[in-house]
Scaffold this motif. Sequence first.
Motif, PDB file in Angstrom:
ATOM      1  N   GLY A 251       0.791  -1.226   0.000  1.00 14.30           N
ATOM      2  CA  GLY A 251       0.000   0.000   0.000  1.00 14.30           C
ATOM      3  C   GLY A 251       0.824   1.278   0.000  1.00 14.30           C
ATOM      4  O   GLY A 251       0.275   2.370  -0.090  1.00 14.30           O
ATOM      5  N   GLY A 252       2.159   1.149   0.080  1.00 14.36           N
ATOM      6  CA  GLY A 252       2.976   2.341   0.260  1.00 14.36           C
ATOM      7  C   GLY A 252       3.428   3.056  -1.002  1.00 14.36           C
ATOM      8  O   GLY A 252       4.148   4.050  -0.921  1.00 14.36           O
ATOM      9  N   ALA A 253       3.016   2.584  -2.164  1.00 14.10           N
ATOM     10  CA  ALA A 253       3.499   3.231  -3.388  1.00 14.10           C
ATOM     11  C   ALA A 253       2.429   4.103  -4.027  1.00 14.10           C
ATOM     12  O   ALA A 253       1.240   3.958  -3.751  1.00 14.10           O
ATOM     13  CB  ALA A 253       3.956   2.178  -4.398  1.00 14.10           C
ATOM     14  N   GLN A 254       2.876   5.009  -4.867  1.00  9.76           N
ATOM     15  CA  GLN A 254       1.971   5.710  -5.780  1.00  9.76           C
ATOM     16  C   GLN A 254       1.754   4.738  -6.936  1.00  9.76           C
ATOM     17  O   GLN A 254       2.730   4.307  -7.555  1.00  9.76           O
ATOM     18  CB  GLN A 254       2.613   6.981  -6.336  1.00  9.76           C
TER      19      GLN A 254
ATOM     20  N   THR B 280      -1.128  -9.448 -12.161  1.00 12.51           N
ATOM     21  CA  THR B 280      -0.528  -8.114 -12.151  1.00 12.51           C
ATOM     22  C   THR B 280      -0.781  -7.424 -10.817  1.00 12.51           C
ATOM     23  O   THR B 280       0.101  -6.757 -10.270  1.00 12.51           O
ATOM     24  CB  THR B 280      -1.076  -7.254 -13.294  1.00 12.51           C
ATOM     25  N   ARG B 281      -1.995  -7.576 -10.278  1.00 14.15           N
ATOM     26  CA  ARG B 281      -2.290  -6.976  -8.971  1.00 14.15           C
ATOM     27  C   ARG B 281      -1.392  -7.559  -7.892  1.00 14.15           C
ATOM     28  O   ARG B 281      -0.897  -6.835  -7.028  1.00 14.15           O
ATOM     29  CB  ARG B 281      -3.748  -7.252  -8.598  1.00 14.15           C
ATOM     30  N   GLU B 282      -1.187  -8.867  -7.942  1.00 11.61           N
ATOM     31  CA  GLU B 282      -0.341  -9.507  -6.929  1.00 11.61           C
ATOM     32  C   GLU B 282       1.111  -9.064  -7.103  1.00 11.61           C
ATOM     33  O   GLU B 282       1.828  -8.845  -6.125  1.00 11.61           O
ATOM     34  CB  GLU B 282      -0.491 -11.033  -7.005  1.00 11.61           C
ATOM     35  N   THR B 283       1.533  -8.888  -8.342  1.00  9.55           N
ATOM     36  CA  THR B 283       2.886  -8.404  -8.603  1.00  9.55           C
ATOM     37  C   THR B 283       3.058  -6.994  -8.046  1.00  9.55           C
ATOM     38  O   THR B 283       4.090  -6.647  -7.464  1.00  9.55           O
ATOM     39  CB  THR B 283       3.171  -8.419 -10.118  1.00  9.55           C
ATOM     40  N   LEU B 284       2.011  -6.173  -8.213  1.00  8.80           N
ATOM     41  CA  LEU B 284       2.055  -4.814  -7.679  1.00  8.80           C
ATOM     42  C   LEU B 284       2.268  -4.850  -6.165  1.00  8.80           C
ATOM     43  O   LEU B 284       3.084  -4.106  -5.612  1.00  8.80           O
ATOM     44  CB  LEU B 284       0.743  -4.090  -8.039  1.00  8.80           C
ATOM     45  N   LEU B 285       1.533  -5.720  -5.485  1.00 13.93           N
ATOM     46  CA  LEU B 285       1.668  -5.841  -4.032  1.00 13.93           C
ATOM     47  C   LEU B 285       3.078  -6.272  -3.636  1.00 13.93           C
ATOM     48  O   LEU B 285       3.657  -5.745  -2.677  1.00 13.93           O
ATOM     49  CB  LEU B 285       0.646  -6.843  -3.488  1.00 13.93           C
ATOM     50  N   LEU B 286       3.632  -7.224  -4.395  1.00 15.72           N
ATOM     51  CA  LEU B 286       4.984  -7.686  -4.099  1.00 15.72           C
ATOM     52  C   LEU B 286       5.987  -6.549  -4.268  1.00 15.72           C
ATOM     53  O   LEU B 286       6.910  -6.384  -3.449  1.00 15.72           O
ATOM     54  CB  LEU B 286       5.351  -8.867  -5.007  1.00 15.72           C
ATOM     55  N   CYS B 287       5.844  -5.761  -5.311  1.00 15.33           N
ATOM     56  CA  CYS B 287       6.758  -4.637  -5.533  1.00 15.33           C
ATOM     57  C   CYS B 287       6.673  -3.632  -4.383  1.00 15.33           C
ATOM     58  O   CYS B 287       7.686  -3.082  -3.940  1.00 15.33           O
ATOM     59  CB  CYS B 287       6.437  -3.930  -6.858  1.00 15.33           C
ATOM     60  N   GLU B 288       5.475  -3.389  -3.893  1.00 12.50           N
ATOM     61  CA  GLU B 288       5.330  -2.465  -2.759  1.00 12.50           C
ATOM     62  C   GLU B 288       5.987  -3.042  -1.513  1.00 12.50           C
ATOM     63  O   GLU B 288       6.672  -2.328  -0.766  1.00 12.50           O
ATOM     64  CB  GLU B 288       3.840  -2.195  -2.487  1.00 12.50           C
TER      65      GLU B 288
ATOM     66  N   ASP C 190       8.429   2.712  -4.222  1.00 16.10           N
ATOM     67  CA  ASP C 190       7.438   3.709  -3.836  1.00 16.10           C
ATOM     68  C   ASP C 190       6.700   4.331  -5.021  1.00 16.10           C
ATOM     69  O   ASP C 190       5.789   5.136  -4.857  1.00 16.10           O
ATOM     70  CB  ASP C 190       8.094   4.827  -2.988  1.00 16.10           C
ATOM     71  N   VAL C 191       7.108   3.942  -6.231  1.00 14.05           N
ATOM     72  CA  VAL C 191       6.344   4.313  -7.428  1.00 14.05           C
ATOM     73  C   VAL C 191       6.177   3.036  -8.248  1.00 14.05           C
ATOM     74  O   VAL C 191       7.169   2.375  -8.573  1.00 14.05           O
ATOM     75  CB  VAL C 191       7.055   5.367  -8.292  1.00 14.05           C
ATOM     76  N   VAL C 192       4.952   2.674  -8.531  1.00 13.49           N
ATOM     77  CA  VAL C 192       4.717   1.512  -9.395  1.00 13.49           C
ATOM     78  C   VAL C 192       3.917   1.975 -10.607  1.00 13.49           C
ATOM     79  O   VAL C 192       2.801   2.490 -10.471  1.00 13.49           O
ATOM     80  CB  VAL C 192       3.959   0.379  -8.672  1.00 13.49           C
ATOM     81  N   LEU C 193       4.530   1.827 -11.774  1.00 16.33           N
ATOM     82  CA  LEU C 193       3.859   2.175 -13.027  1.00 16.33           C
ATOM     83  C   LEU C 193       3.276   0.901 -13.618  1.00 16.33           C
ATOM     84  O   LEU C 193       3.987  -0.088 -13.817  1.00 16.33           O
ATOM     85  CB  LEU C 193       4.872   2.774 -14.015  1.00 16.33           C
ATOM     86  N   VAL C 194       1.981   0.917 -13.901  1.00 18.18           N
ATOM     87  CA  VAL C 194       1.340  -0.237 -14.532  1.00 18.18           C
ATOM     88  C   VAL C 194       0.959   0.183 -15.942  1.00 18.18           C
ATOM     89  O   VAL C 194       0.144   1.097 -16.127  1.00 18.18           O
ATOM     90  CB  VAL C 194       0.078  -0.688 -13.772  1.00 18.18           C
ATOM     91  N   GLU C 195       1.566  -0.460 -16.937  1.00 19.75           N
ATOM     92  CA  GLU C 195       1.301  -0.019 -18.300  1.00 19.75           C
ATOM     93  C   GLU C 195       0.496  -1.053 -19.091  1.00 19.75           C
ATOM     94  O   GLU C 195       0.499  -2.238 -18.788  1.00 19.75           O
ATOM     95  CB  GLU C 195       2.604   0.298 -19.031  1.00 19.75           C
ATOM     96  N   THR C 196      -0.210  -0.549 -20.083  1.00 21.23           N
ATOM     97  CA  THR C 196      -0.968  -1.420 -20.972  1.00 21.23           C
ATOM     98  C   THR C 196      -1.065  -0.765 -22.334  1.00 21.23           C
ATOM     99  O   THR C 196      -0.974   0.453 -22.438  1.00 21.23           O
ATOM    100  CB  THR C 196      -2.378  -1.731 -20.422  1.00 21.23           C
ATOM    101  N   VAL C 197      -1.209  -1.613 -23.386  1.00 21.72           N
ATOM    102  CA  VAL C 197      -1.394  -1.024 -24.715  1.00 21.72           C
ATOM    103  C   VAL C 197      -2.849  -0.809 -25.060  1.00 21.72           C
ATOM    104  O   VAL C 197      -3.162  -0.380 -26.137  1.00 21.72           O
ATOM    105  CB  VAL C 197      -0.808  -1.891 -25.870  1.00 21.72           C
ATOM    106  N   GLY C 198      -3.745  -1.113 -24.168  1.00 25.26           N
ATOM    107  CA  GLY C 198      -5.118  -0.818 -24.530  1.00 25.26           C
ATOM    108  C   GLY C 198      -5.754  -1.791 -25.481  1.00 25.26           C
ATOM    109  O   GLY C 198      -6.410  -1.419 -26.436  1.00 25.26           O
TER     110      GLY C 198
END
Lengths: 333, 333
Positions: free
Chosen positions: B54-57, B137-145, B150-158
């Motif tokens: 929860g600590g990242a932007q 991807t959500r679980e990966t985000l949590l692991l990175c935090e 403190d900054v997690v960029l999640v990208e997608t090509v749409g």
Amino acid sequence: MPRRPTLSTQDLITGVRAGDRAILGRAISLVESTHPAHRVQATALLDALMPHTGGAQRIGLTGVPGAGKSTLIDTLGTRLTAAGHRVAVIAVDPSSSRTGGSILGDKTRMQRLGVDPMAFIRPSPAAGTLGGVARRTRETLLLCEAAGFDVVLVETVGVGQSETVVADMTDIFVVLLIAGAGDELQGIKRGLMERADVLVVHKCDGDNIDAAQRAAHELRQAVRLLHPASAPWVPPVLTASALADTGLSELWQTIARFGEEARARGEHDTRRTAQRARWMWDLVEDELMRRLRSDPTVASRLPHLEEAVASGVLAPTHAAEQLIAAFLADRQD
Amino acid sequence: MPRRPTLSTQDLITGVRAGDRAILGRAISLVESTHPAHRVQATALLDALMPHTGGAQRIGLTGVPGAGKSTLIDTLGTRLTAAGHRVAVIAVDPSSSRTGGSILGDKTRMQRLGVDPMAFIRPSPAAGTLGGVARRTRETLLLCEAAGFDVVLVETVGVGQSETVVADMTDIFVVLLIAGAGDELQGIKRGLMERADVLVVHKCDGDNIDAAQRAAHELRQAVRLLHPASAPWVPPVLTASALADTGLSELWQTIARFGEEARARGEHDTRRTAQRARWMWDLVEDELMRRLRSDPTVASRLPHLEEAVASGVLAPTHAAEQLIAAFLADRQD
């Protein structure tokens, strides 16, 4: 409620096919009922009538309160019946209640159409989940088609996700807006632009004409920007006034043109086939989730799990696993 | 793949908390695995790490191919690490495959960030359902935090609905567009305007400056029209060029301002709590539907039912009832 003779499924089939308005009303009440025995009869009725459905132009219409939706439907609907169409007006309004009554499908607000023998107006089913209201409205639409109505208007006031539901059961989705003070458009909602096939700046009359036309002009530019030039249909922005009886011919011609172009591209059938499939899967999902939520083991564990997830101490994945296990635990898996 | 020593759950917990990049990579591979034993370990790992998340932007970013997303991330990311941030870049790309590799999270396209010790880049998990990719991807985000980024960029090509998925797991959603010939904006997609918190007209450099600024101006007017004046946040439209290194400070300041205002309104916490709840219910729904679709009885009846619904002879409600009955038939109900 006065006691009425029970109608057999065959009575209902015959009556609906004959266009009998009283029996159509009884059939709609049947599909609105959640009583298990009624669901069985409703399913049999719909199965028998399916081959006789699909024949109407299904037009979705939304607008904030104050946009003049009822007046527009009343005026447009009356023109259509005068031209020989049989017009049904049904509603999606999850906030309605039987005692209070919905403001949609309210005959007192559609004074000419409400007494027009070629028209049929049905208020929204009683409040419930949006999924439940959507199911009942879709089934009502099918019944109206089986009864011979060739234009079915499905209206909503745009509460929550009801526009999505209406766009998902119609061939074309019309959004009604009005110009506020200073060109500001009222009725714009995130997500609405995405589903609108036609936009109408309404109440373009009297002192309001300039503001309405300016608002329409700006909206036209915004729409153009948001749609690639290569798109098969760029939603037109019209102005109209049911009160002054202006713009309604153009609106109906636009709806007709949309339909012609959609059929020429094969899009009409594709859209309906996709809607039927989505409807089936939406129902499967809704029912599975309903059964899960009403499972006693799930119900006993849910508050704790929701609290733990909300406060961030329990990973949502773990909570989900526990809910699934609770639901399917005493089921062979 | 070379044989590596098996890591215990405790090894993974300790290593991730210490910010060990190699162990973080192993932990991410674990949550990406669908093997039942790995899921059990992944669940235990995430449960242990939840208090440290929860600590990242959390910043979502989308853009069509050609919008310059990788260059932007590389340039912006490098500025951020120079300012002391630890930046993770992860991706949602349901079309990726392990052999082909995703064009997202591709270190070769982020040449500086790819070798920056304060950055961590992870390609998208292998192709699967959008729901499966979203979960991983959500679980990966949590692991990175939990690892201290403190900054997690999640990208997608749409592709398809991937923007919705990314917007649903981030605090702010940035949409990258480019001006085509004649002011036409590339990257506009129905639905994107609805989720965008910030819009950036990129590649505003060289001969393209005028076109980019004109496109931004028009987009600004469209956005203003589509948002009520009373809205707490009207998505700003910025211009930028990673190549010329212009507009990036403004972009980061805008992101920061959004975050401050969201926190002041209590919106930051509300958004995350709602996302956690939705994540749990999305997972429950996905898993229930997955089990239904893989049920042998359902699988045997589905083709016939789908065909009957598609051709309009069987009411979707009836088909749905049959599918539910087939799934829950040999389950106590």
